[in-house]
Design a protein around this motif. Structure first.
Motif, PDB file in Angstrom:
ATOM      1  N   GLN A   1       0.811  -1.217   0.000  1.00 39.27           N
ATOM      2  CA  GLN A   1       0.000   0.000   0.000  1.00 39.27           C
ATOM      3  C   GLN A   1       0.847   1.271   0.000  1.00 39.27           C
ATOM      4  O   GLN A   1       0.507   2.238  -0.676  1.00 39.27           O
ATOM      5  N   VAL A   2       1.956   1.282   0.736  1.00 38.59           N
ATOM      6  CA  VAL A   2       2.773   2.497   0.782  1.00 38.59           C
ATOM      7  C   VAL A   2       3.535   2.716  -0.521  1.00 38.59           C
ATOM      8  O   VAL A   2       4.133   3.774  -0.713  1.00 38.59           O
TER       9      VAL A   2
ATOM     10  N   LEU B   1       7.705   9.437   0.015  1.00 37.59           N
ATOM     11  CA  LEU B   1       7.728  10.589   0.925  1.00 37.59           C
ATOM     12  C   LEU B   1       8.611  10.326   2.138  1.00 37.59           C
ATOM     13  O   LEU B   1       9.396  11.191   2.532  1.00 37.59           O
ATOM     14  N   VAL B   2       8.479   9.142   2.726  1.00 39.01           N
ATOM     15  CA  VAL B   2       9.302   8.812   3.898  1.00 39.01           C
ATOM     16  C   VAL B   2      10.781   8.786   3.512  1.00 39.01           C
ATOM     17  O   VAL B   2      11.628   9.309   4.238  1.00 39.01           O
ATOM     18  N   GLN B   3      11.101   8.205   2.385  1.00 36.58           N
ATOM     19  CA  GLN B   3      12.500   8.192   1.929  1.00 36.58           C
ATOM     20  C   GLN B   3      13.001   9.616   1.701  1.00 36.58           C
ATOM     21  O   GLN B   3      14.129   9.957   2.079  1.00 36.58           O
TER      22      GLN B   3
ATOM     23  N   ARG C   1      -3.023   8.840   1.468  1.00 40.39           N
ATOM     24  CA  ARG C   1      -3.712   7.907   2.362  1.00 40.39           C
ATOM     25  C   ARG C   1      -5.194   7.797   1.997  1.00 40.39           C
ATOM     26  O   ARG C   1      -5.763   6.700   1.979  1.00 40.39           O
ATOM     27  N   GLU C   2      -5.803   8.915   1.680  1.00 40.61           N
ATOM     28  CA  GLU C   2      -7.214   8.868   1.283  1.00 40.61           C
ATOM     29  C   GLU C   2      -7.384   8.039   0.014  1.00 40.61           C
ATOM     30  O   GLU C   2      -8.317   7.260  -0.116  1.00 40.61           O
TER      31      GLU C   2
ATOM     32  N   SER D   1      -0.168   7.991  -6.302  1.00 42.58           N
ATOM     33  CA  SER D   1      -1.383   8.779  -6.141  1.00 42.58           C
ATOM     34  C   SER D   1      -2.283   8.623  -7.368  1.00 42.58           C
ATOM     35  O   SER D   1      -3.168   7.780  -7.377  1.00 42.58           O
ATOM     36  N   VAL D   2      -2.060   9.406  -8.367  1.00 41.94           N
ATOM     37  CA  VAL D   2      -2.858   9.368  -9.595  1.00 41.94           C
ATOM     38  C   VAL D   2      -1.917   9.672 -10.751  1.00 41.94           C
ATOM     39  O   VAL D   2      -1.113  10.602 -10.663  1.00 41.94           O
ATOM     40  N   ALA D   3      -2.029   8.902 -11.815  1.00 45.82           N
ATOM     41  CA  ALA D   3      -1.187   9.129 -12.992  1.00 45.82           C
ATOM     42  C   ALA D   3      -1.355  10.575 -13.463  1.00 45.82           C
ATOM     43  O   ALA D   3      -2.448  11.119 -13.370  1.00 45.82           O
TER      44      ALA D   3
END
Length: 170
Positions: free
Chosen positions: A41-42, A57-59, A161-162, A46-48
Motif C-alpha cells: 500500500q505504501v 515521501l518517507v525516503q 492515504r485517502e 497517487s494518480v497518474a
C-alpha cells in the motif's frame, strides 16, 4: 510504525520550543498517515502521471533530515540515505522507490535520522549559522524551512492515504 503520538505544540512558549514542537508535530503527522498500511500500500502511487507514494515521501524526508541537519548544519560529509536512488536526471531527493527493504525498515531509518537531527540541534542557538550557497544559513531558517517542507508533505500524505483506503483526518 504504530500509534504515533502527535502532541499539539504549546500555545505560549519561547521561539525555540515553538519551532521544534511544530516540526515534531508535522513529523508525527506524516508518521500517522503511514500507520497500519502494508508494504504494498505504501508503494501505491497517487494518480497518474504522478509517481508519488507514501514510501517515497518517507525516503525523501529521511534524505531532507540528513541534508539540512547533517550536511548543511554540521558540515558532515554523509552519503545519501539508504534507499535513495538517483533518477535519470541525477539525484531525485529520495522519492524513487528503493528495492526490497520493508517499509518498517525505511521508517526506522527515518526515525534514526530525526534523532540525529534533534541531537545536532540540541546545544545550538537559533542564531547559529552554517555555510550555505556562498553565505550563511541560521538554524532558525533551517527550522522554518523544515516546518514548511513537512507541512507540504503532510498534505501530500493526507491525499495519498485517502486514495489508498479512504482514511482522512488527523
Amino acid at each position: 510504525m504504530t500509534n504515533t503520538e502527535r502532541p499539539m505544540p504549546p500555545l505560549n512558549t519561547d521561539e525555540r520550543t515553538n519551532l521544534a514542537a511544530w516540526l515534531d508535530f508535522y513529523r508525527a503527522t506524516v508518521a500517522v498517515k503511514c500507520e497500519g498500511l502494508t508494504d504494498e500500500q505504501v508503494r501505491e502511487a497517487s494518480v497518474a502521471p504522478s509517481t508519488l507514494t507514501l514510501r517515497g515521501l518517507v525516503q525523501h524526508l529521511t534524505e531532507v533530515e540528513r541534508n539540512w541537519f547533517r550536511r548543511v548544519l554540521t558540515g558532515e560529509d554523509v552519503p545519501p540515505a539508504d534507499g535513495v536512488q538517483a533518477g535519470p536526471d541525477g539525484h531525485d531527493g529520495g522519492f524513487a522507490l528503493s528495492g526490497g527493504e520493508t517499509f518498517a525498515a525505511a521508517c526506522a531509518r527515518w526515525q534514526e535520522e530525526i534523532a540525529v537531527s534533534r541531537a545536532n540541534c540540541a546545544a545550538r542557538p537559533l542564531e547559529d549559522t552554517a555555510p550555505f550557497m556562498g553565505g550563511a544559513v541560521s538554524l532558525r531558517w533551517i527550522y522554518t524551512h523544515m516546518i514548511g517542507e513537512y507541512a507540504r508533505h503532510s498534505g501530500h500524505a493526507d491525499l495519498l492515504r485517502e486514495r489508498i483506503d479512504g482514511s482522512t483526518g488527523v
